[in-house]
Design a protein around this motif. Sequence first.
Motif, PDB file in Angstrom:
ATOM      1  N   ASN A 122       0.813  -1.215   0.000  1.00 52.82           N
ATOM      2  CA  ASN A 122       0.000   0.000   0.000  1.00 52.82           C
ATOM      3  C   ASN A 122       0.848   1.267   0.000  1.00 52.82           C
ATOM      4  N   LEU A 123       2.060   1.165  -0.542  1.00 52.80           N
ATOM      5  CA  LEU A 123       2.909   2.338  -0.734  1.00 52.80           C
ATOM      6  C   LEU A 123       3.094   2.574  -2.222  1.00 52.80           C
ATOM      7  N   VAL A 124       3.070   3.839  -2.631  1.00 56.80           N
ATOM      8  CA  VAL A 124       3.366   4.174  -4.021  1.00 56.80           C
ATOM      9  C   VAL A 124       4.820   3.794  -4.299  1.00 56.80           C
ATOM     10  N   LYS A 125       5.060   3.053  -5.366  1.00 56.87           N
ATOM     11  CA  LYS A 125       6.397   2.513  -5.632  1.00 56.87           C
ATOM     12  C   LYS A 125       7.231   3.485  -6.464  1.00 56.87           C
ATOM     13  N   VAL A 126       8.499   3.603  -6.096  1.00 54.99           N
ATOM     14  CA  VAL A 126       9.434   4.439  -6.851  1.00 54.99           C
ATOM     15  C   VAL A 126      10.106   3.582  -7.922  1.00 54.99           C
ATOM     16  N   ILE A 127      10.210   4.119  -9.137  1.00 58.79           N
ATOM     17  CA  ILE A 127      10.860   3.399 -10.224  1.00 58.79           C
ATOM     18  C   ILE A 127      12.339   3.784 -10.305  1.00 58.79           C
ATOM     19  N   THR A 128      12.606   5.069 -10.280  1.00 59.22           N
ATOM     20  CA  THR A 128      13.985   5.546 -10.326  1.00 59.22           C
ATOM     21  C   THR A 128      14.018   7.007  -9.889  1.00 59.22           C
ATOM     22  N   ALA A 129      15.226   7.534  -9.774  1.00 61.42           N
ATOM     23  CA  ALA A 129      15.427   8.932  -9.394  1.00 61.42           C
ATOM     24  C   ALA A 129      16.380   9.584 -10.386  1.00 61.42           C
TER      25      ALA A 129
END
Length: 379
Positions: A122-129
């Motif tokens: 239930n967390l928005v997932k990070v793809i990259t920075a």
Amino acid sequence: MGHSGRKSRVAVHVLAIVLPCVAVSLLFALFLKKRTRKDSRLMHESSKELRIRSYKDLSKMTNNFSSANMIGSGQFGIVYKGSFPEEEGQMFAVKVFKLGRSGASKSFLAECRALRNICHRNLVKVITACSTYDPLGNEFKALVLEYMSNGTLADHLHIKSRYGCLSLGARISIAVDVASVLEYLHMWSVPPMVHCDLKPSNIIFDDDNLACVGDFGLAQFLHGFSSSGGYQNSTSLFGPRGSVVNIPPEYGMGSKISTEGDIYSYGIVLMEMLTGKRPTDELFDDGFTLHKYVEDALPQIGMILDPDLSREIVGDHSSRTESQEQGNKTEVQNCILQLLNLGLLCSEEAPKDRPNIYDVYIEVVAVKEHFLSCCVNKT
């Protein structure tokens, strides 16, 4: 038995012991070889998936950060939708930080640290920075995130012409999902983490309408355990953090951040979900707050309930007998009353009077189970 016979027996026993060990060792070696290959492949795929994108890439995927692609704007960043051509049209969200604003760089670093260390459904997932410079030589920082296509909880509560009405069952499920995230952050993250900005606009829905918590730009890890039994940060807050209406009163007075602060914000979210009233509603003025609004009404909920929930409770139950209908209505009202009381308890002014997240999570799960067994299954 002769000497040669005894040697033969010893040799047989030794072989009986050694051969299985050799076989097991060979099998284990093969397993390790396969596992190493698999891990190497996974690491390669992971590094490929999380490779740093250039400014040019992000500009291209958002049509040069076109206003037509903008899907949201906050204190420290603007969010655009876009897609990488090689990903066959899969959509992503690109959060570009407003680096001209004080605190934006720290917000970027806070999100990177937070999203690197946590993982929950239930967390928005990070793809990259991406941290670089634009063609004009200006510093540029952005996050590429999972694209959430179904708006925020704030949208669903207050823009019903577009998103429709949230059922009571959906609101209870959202309450459970958000509590699950906070329980993970407070109890299972190492070190524990405080979100610091929990509000309906930071609760976002994916394609399957799963509620996910996002925006960790103000999140902080906690490094010490206080004598009162809660985790606290080692430094004080200088000025309010998060949305003024959702932050606990002690933050505004310079207190250290704590898990109790997230509990307060969770209580405000619960009451907004059930009443349909924003904490900033014009009704609330001169010390009259959402907390006071709910507190003054209970145990009667009719006058403060979101009209959509009131209509759902009345509903069309022509297939039921009058006694069945009344019993179902009472059970539904009891579920709502329990959640509103929990919202009040979570948003108590004194941090020591608020429950911990474990107890909150246990209670909302119990409400959901009761609602499903007594209210849904009997319809």
